[in-house]
Design an enzyme around this catalytic site. Sequence first.
Site, PDB file in Angstrom:
ATOM      1  N   ASP A 103      41.356  42.586  39.234  1.00 36.44           N
ATOM      2  CA  ASP A 103      41.857  43.841  38.641  1.00 36.44           C
ATOM      3  C   ASP A 103      40.545  44.187  37.805  1.00 36.44           C
ATOM      4  O   ASP A 103      39.514  43.524  37.479  1.00 36.44           O
ATOM      5  CB  ASP A 103      43.055  43.736  37.750  1.00 36.44           C
ATOM      6  N   ASP A 136      40.704  46.774  34.980  1.00 38.29           N
ATOM      7  CA  ASP A 136      40.738  46.939  33.401  1.00 38.29           C
ATOM      8  C   ASP A 136      41.385  45.581  32.680  1.00 38.29           C
ATOM      9  O   ASP A 136      42.588  45.320  33.057  1.00 38.29           O
ATOM     10  CB  ASP A 136      41.682  48.289  33.209  1.00 38.29           C
TER      11      ASP A 136
END
Length: 246
Positions: free
Chosen positions: A16, A18
């Site tokens: 991922d 963020d």
Amino acid sequence: MTDLGLPEGILACLFDLDGVVTKTAVVHAAAWKEMFDAFLREREGPHFRPFDAAAEYDEYVDGRPRADGVRTFLAARGIELPEGGPDDPPDAATVHGLGNRKNALLLEKIRTGGVEAYDGTLRYLEAVRAQGLRTAIVSSSANCRDVLRAIDAEHLFDVRVDGVVAAERGLPGKPRPDTFLAAARDLGVRAEQAAVFEDALAGMDAGRSGGFGYVVGVDRVGQTDALYAHGADIVVRDLADLGGEA
């Protein structure tokens, strides 16, 4: 592969953006709060209850595609809005209008504050690639490529499945596993041969339901128990804790 903290048989790592690669999760939360609070204040008047940038962000918004985050939070508050369309202006009282307002606020915060990467993650990525594992970035953000370029990290990923790619391919976002599964396919590996690295509860759900070989929860905000409850095999504060240091 013990020095990477991964089980045998893992051939690819799916990250991922963020909160895992970049320190932007807190900026996202602040943009969501600013947008929702302005909307709720106008709608609820004296009964205004502000958006909780910790609990409600984690539960309803974090890790989801932008429009899904708007829908999920508003449903929790018993609010229904017209869908509108992706080109709605930021002041439109629609799902997409609110999402576009949030994105405008986010981009302004990034423009004024810049983007920082987690050094532990960058070192871990380098170690993963040095051992021949393939890598993908899997993000619901439509700004993913620009953010990666801002931190000079685009070259660390063989595949990118972000909000733009998901829209092009018609892939539902997290907590569904479709974007992670697409990244694994693009890398030429099966789900059980890939590890997922996520900080969002929706990302944990995606890793668990997708049948991935290893799900790593990254706890930046003190939600270790919740990450385990949503499917993490292991939870670390920073990817440097897994190993891979030179």
